[in-house]
Design a protein around this motif. Structure first.
Motif, PDB file in Angstrom:
ATOM      1  N   ARG A 163       0.820  -1.213   0.000  1.00 47.79           N
ATOM      2  CA  ARG A 163       0.000   0.000   0.000  1.00 47.79           C
ATOM      3  C   ARG A 163       0.855   1.265   0.000  1.00 47.79           C
ATOM      4  N   TRP A 164       2.106   1.119  -0.388  1.00 43.98           N
ATOM      5  CA  TRP A 164       2.996   2.271  -0.386  1.00 43.98           C
ATOM      6  C   TRP A 164       3.873   2.208  -1.635  1.00 43.98           C
ATOM      7  N   ASP A 165       3.934   3.296  -2.370  1.00 41.06           N
ATOM      8  CA  ASP A 165       4.720   3.347  -3.594  1.00 41.06           C
ATOM      9  C   ASP A 165       6.178   3.621  -3.229  1.00 41.06           C
ATOM     10  N   THR A 166       6.895   2.553  -2.906  1.00 40.66           N
ATOM     11  CA  THR A 166       8.277   2.695  -2.459  1.00 40.66           C
ATOM     12  C   THR A 166       9.163   3.295  -3.544  1.00 40.66           C
ATOM     13  N   ALA A 167       8.893   2.949  -4.809  1.00 43.59           N
ATOM     14  CA  ALA A 167       9.713   3.478  -5.898  1.00 43.59           C
ATOM     15  C   ALA A 167       9.626   4.995  -5.973  1.00 43.59           C
ATOM     16  N   ALA A 168       8.433   5.533  -5.729  1.00 42.29           N
ATOM     17  CA  ALA A 168       8.244   6.981  -5.828  1.00 42.29           C
ATOM     18  C   ALA A 168       8.502   7.701  -4.508  1.00 42.29           C
ATOM     19  N   LEU A 169       8.149   7.062  -3.393  1.00 39.56           N
ATOM     20  CA  LEU A 169       8.187   7.748  -2.098  1.00 39.56           C
ATOM     21  C   LEU A 169       9.301   7.276  -1.188  1.00 39.56           C
ATOM     22  N   GLY A 170       9.976   6.204  -1.564  1.00 38.13           N
ATOM     23  CA  GLY A 170      11.001   5.666  -0.686  1.00 38.13           C
ATOM     24  C   GLY A 170      10.385   4.807   0.412  1.00 38.13           C
ATOM     25  N   THR A 171      11.200   4.403   1.362  1.00 38.23           N
ATOM     26  CA  THR A 171      10.745   3.597   2.488  1.00 38.23           C
ATOM     27  C   THR A 171       9.809   4.416   3.375  1.00 38.23           C
ATOM     28  N   PRO A 172       8.697   3.848   3.835  1.00 40.75           N
ATOM     29  CA  PRO A 172       7.830   4.591   4.769  1.00 40.75           C
ATOM     30  C   PRO A 172       8.591   4.945   6.053  1.00 40.75           C
ATOM     31  N   ILE A 173       8.410   6.167   6.519  1.00 39.76           N
ATOM     32  CA  ILE A 173       9.130   6.672   7.695  1.00 39.76           C
ATOM     33  C   ILE A 173      10.621   6.359   7.538  1.00 39.76           C
ATOM     34  N   CYS A 174      11.167   6.826   6.431  1.00 35.17           N
ATOM     35  CA  CYS A 174      12.569   6.583   6.103  1.00 35.17           C
ATOM     36  C   CYS A 174      13.472   7.494   6.943  1.00 35.17           C
ATOM     37  N   GLN A 175      14.781   7.320   6.767  1.00 38.44           N
ATOM     38  CA  GLN A 175      15.730   8.126   7.525  1.00 38.44           C
ATOM     39  C   GLN A 175      15.571   9.617   7.227  1.00 38.44           C
ATOM     40  N   GLU A 176      15.325   9.983   5.982  1.00 37.45           N
ATOM     41  CA  GLU A 176      15.134  11.407   5.677  1.00 37.45           C
ATOM     42  C   GLU A 176      13.936  11.968   6.420  1.00 37.45           C
ATOM     43  N   ASP A 177      12.831  11.198   6.440  1.00 37.59           N
ATOM     44  CA  ASP A 177      11.627  11.663   7.130  1.00 37.59           C
ATOM     45  C   ASP A 177      11.824  11.704   8.643  1.00 37.59           C
ATOM     46  N   MET A 178      12.578  10.738   9.192  1.00 38.77           N
ATOM     47  CA  MET A 178      12.827  10.758  10.634  1.00 38.77           C
ATOM     48  C   MET A 178      13.678  11.965  11.025  1.00 38.77           C
ATOM     49  N   ILE A 179      14.684  12.286  10.198  1.00 39.54           N
ATOM     50  CA  ILE A 179      15.469  13.488  10.470  1.00 39.54           C
ATOM     51  C   ILE A 179      14.596  14.724  10.262  1.00 39.54           C
ATOM     52  N   GLY A 180      13.756  14.693   9.224  1.00 40.93           N
ATOM     53  CA  GLY A 180      12.835  15.809   9.006  1.00 40.93           C
ATOM     54  C   GLY A 180      11.909  16.008  10.189  1.00 40.93           C
ATOM     55  N   GLY A 181      11.409  14.904  10.766  1.00 41.98           N
ATOM     56  CA  GLY A 181      10.568  15.009  11.957  1.00 41.98           C
ATOM     57  C   GLY A 181      11.334  15.586  13.125  1.00 41.98           C
ATOM     58  N   GLN A 182      12.589  15.186  13.262  1.00 41.46           N
ATOM     59  CA  GLN A 182      13.441  15.737  14.317  1.00 41.46           C
ATOM     60  C   GLN A 182      13.566  17.248  14.151  1.00 41.46           C
ATOM     61  N   MET A 183      13.654  17.721  12.894  1.00 40.62           N
ATOM     62  CA  MET A 183      13.726  19.163  12.632  1.00 40.62           C
ATOM     63  C   MET A 183      12.403  19.862  12.946  1.00 40.62           C
ATOM     64  N   MET A 184      11.309  19.195  12.671  1.00 44.41           N
ATOM     65  CA  MET A 184      10.010  19.812  12.946  1.00 44.41           C
ATOM     66  C   MET A 184       9.815  20.050  14.433  1.00 44.41           C
ATOM     67  N   PHE A 185      10.289  19.120  15.258  1.00 45.89           N
ATOM     68  CA  PHE A 185      10.103  19.259  16.693  1.00 45.89           C
ATOM     69  C   PHE A 185      11.227  20.047  17.359  1.00 45.89           C
ATOM     70  N   SER A 186      12.215  20.444  16.592  1.00 43.99           N
ATOM     71  CA  SER A 186      13.275  21.296  17.141  1.00 43.99           C
ATOM     72  C   SER A 186      13.297  22.634  16.413  1.00 43.99           C
ATOM     73  N   MET A 187      13.732  22.657  15.141  1.00 39.71           N
ATOM     74  CA  MET A 187      13.853  23.917  14.419  1.00 39.71           C
ATOM     75  C   MET A 187      12.514  24.603  14.212  1.00 39.71           C
ATOM     76  N   GLN A 188      11.488  23.828  13.847  1.00 42.20           N
ATOM     77  CA  GLN A 188      10.179  24.450  13.619  1.00 42.20           C
ATOM     78  C   GLN A 188       9.635  25.059  14.912  1.00 42.20           C
ATOM     79  N   VAL A 189       9.916  24.404  16.030  1.00 42.89           N
ATOM     80  CA  VAL A 189       9.484  24.949  17.318  1.00 42.89           C
ATOM     81  C   VAL A 189      10.256  26.227  17.640  1.00 42.89           C
ATOM     82  N   LEU A 190      11.562  26.211  17.435  1.00 40.50           N
ATOM     83  CA  LEU A 190      12.367  27.411  17.692  1.00 40.50           C
ATOM     84  C   LEU A 190      11.927  28.570  16.796  1.00 40.50           C
ATOM     85  N   ASP A 191      11.627  28.266  15.536  1.00 42.07           N
ATOM     86  CA  ASP A 191      11.130  29.311  14.633  1.00 42.07           C
ATOM     87  C   ASP A 191       9.806  29.876  15.133  1.00 42.07           C
ATOM     88  N   ALA A 192       8.926  28.999  15.607  1.00 44.57           N
ATOM     89  CA  ALA A 192       7.627  29.461  16.117  1.00 44.57           C
ATOM     90  C   ALA A 192       7.800  30.326  17.358  1.00 44.57           C
TER      91      ALA A 192
END
Length: 390
Positions: A163-192
């Protein structure tokens, strides 16, 4: 970053796959309801693969700078209500503005219970910033272990069920997304916090980012690729968002649920538009339009927040009593918000045994419908129930 889209979390993925293949997921979830604090003996009957995983992930990274973590904790205490606001009205909408992340969030049954999702996020952060977070008796370590497996279980379901287009989207909750989430809860919070007019020291901001770097490591983020300082974090965060952000139906639906949820928390209806106005102020007009956040007469009023923050910070700087009172008010406000979402229950971060049948959001959840926590599971005869658990 393209390469990071192909990578998941080898340890957690292997653990979850084995649990499902052996049919032991339900047993794991049931027994782990009674493991809520670090150092607590693991229950008899826990699957061997789970026991091995919990042992391997039972300690924070060896490289942790505890002085920096203490700075982060004090930063959180000084800004707890502002950080809670930033998490709810900036970091979460930032997740929703990335279409494939909104799609992932829509895949779990928790979508139908936005208060549960927000309660899990809030409780996780509060556990992190406690003095005993990483000590025996602290609640953060078990929560991190369970969240890591929860992410792995979503990867397992989506890949196994095709149910996931790995070819187009990569691995679900991949390393890029996990680092991106880490940025959302740190940098995005600091920006806010900056947009709210909160005056922060560089040391405080760096410490807060560092704390989430530690969290990322404990959630399976490969630290060879994660940003090490604020400058690297800014570069990664900006690149990640420009690579992926955009409008989506799932993002609109998730944001609508978020707004409805907090409009229920705010007493009465007069101040309901403040929720939408605050989201728009913190994430900007373009993202707010993508997420379907309505414009309101309060949009202009909310822009005065920095001036109000300046007044409060002046009181805090000039009066020790005022500083104590404001810190106490922030603490109580955070507890009120969290208690409103959790209804006084402990969140268990269980591994989902099934995902939603589709990603559609065809039925709106009535605003009067609130999450009803499951009834407590009766422990097996002879089980000693830890103090403070539900």
């Amino acid at each position: 970053m393209n390469a990071l889209r192909q990578c998941g979390d080898e340890l957690a993925d292997a653990t979850v796959a084995t649990l499902f293949e052996r049919g032991e997921t339900g047993k794991f979830n049931t027994l782990m309801r009674y493991v809520s604090v670090a150092g607590q003996p693991l229950p008899d009957g826990l699957p061997d693969v789970a026991r091995a995983y919990l042992h391997e992930t039972s300690s924070p990274p060896s490289w942790v700078d505890w002085e920096e973590m203490e700075k982060a904790r004090l930063f959180f205490i000084d800004n707890n209500v502002h950080i809670s606001t930033a998490l709810s009205f900036a970091a979460m909408p930032a997740c929703y503005v990335v279409p494939h992340i909104a799609k992932l969030l829509s895949a779990t049954h928790a979508l139908n219970y936005p208060s549960k999702r927000m309660a899990e996020t809030g409780q996780f952060t509060v556990h992190l910033m406690q003095p005993d977070a990483f000590e025996a008796g602290g609640r953060f370590l078990p929560a991190a272990q369970k969240v890591r497996l929860l992410h792995a279980s979503i990867r397992y379901h989506l890949r196994r069920e095709g149910r996931w287009d790995t070819a187009a989207l990569g691995t679900p909750i991949c390393q890029e997304d996990m680092i991106g989430g880490q940025m959302m809860f740190s940098m995005q919070v600091l920006d806010a916090l900056h947009r709210l007019g909160i005056h922060m020291s560089v040391d405080g901001a760096e410490a807060y980012h560092y704390a989430w770097r530690v969290v990322g490591a404990m959630l399976g983020v490969d630290q060879e690729h994660a940003p090490e300082d604020l400058d690297q974090a800014r570069a990664f965060s900006d690149l990640y968002m420009t690579r992926h952000m955009g409008p989506s139906d799932e993002g609109v639906a998730l944001t609508r649920q978020l707004i409805d949820l907090y409009e229920e928390v705010v007493p009465g209806t007069l101040l309901d538009p403040v929720v939408s106005a605050l989201i728009r102020h913190l994430i900007g007009d373009t993202c707010a339009d993508w997420l379907g956040v309505a414009r309101t007469p309060w949009d202009t009023v909310v822009k005065a927040a920095p001036a109000l923050m300046n007044v409060l910070e002046t009181i805090e700087d000039r009066s020790p009593l005022g500083a104590w009172a404001l810190d106490r008010l922030g603490h109580l406000t955070t507890l009120f918000e969290l208690s409103s979402l959790t209804r006084g229950r402990v969140m268990h971060y269980a591994i989902p045994e099934h995902l939603k049948k589709d990603y559609g959001l065809s039925t709106a959840v009535p605003r009067t419908r609130r999450w009803t926590p499951p009834a407590p599971v009766v422990p097996p005869a002879g089980t000693v129930r830890p103090a403070g658990t539900v």
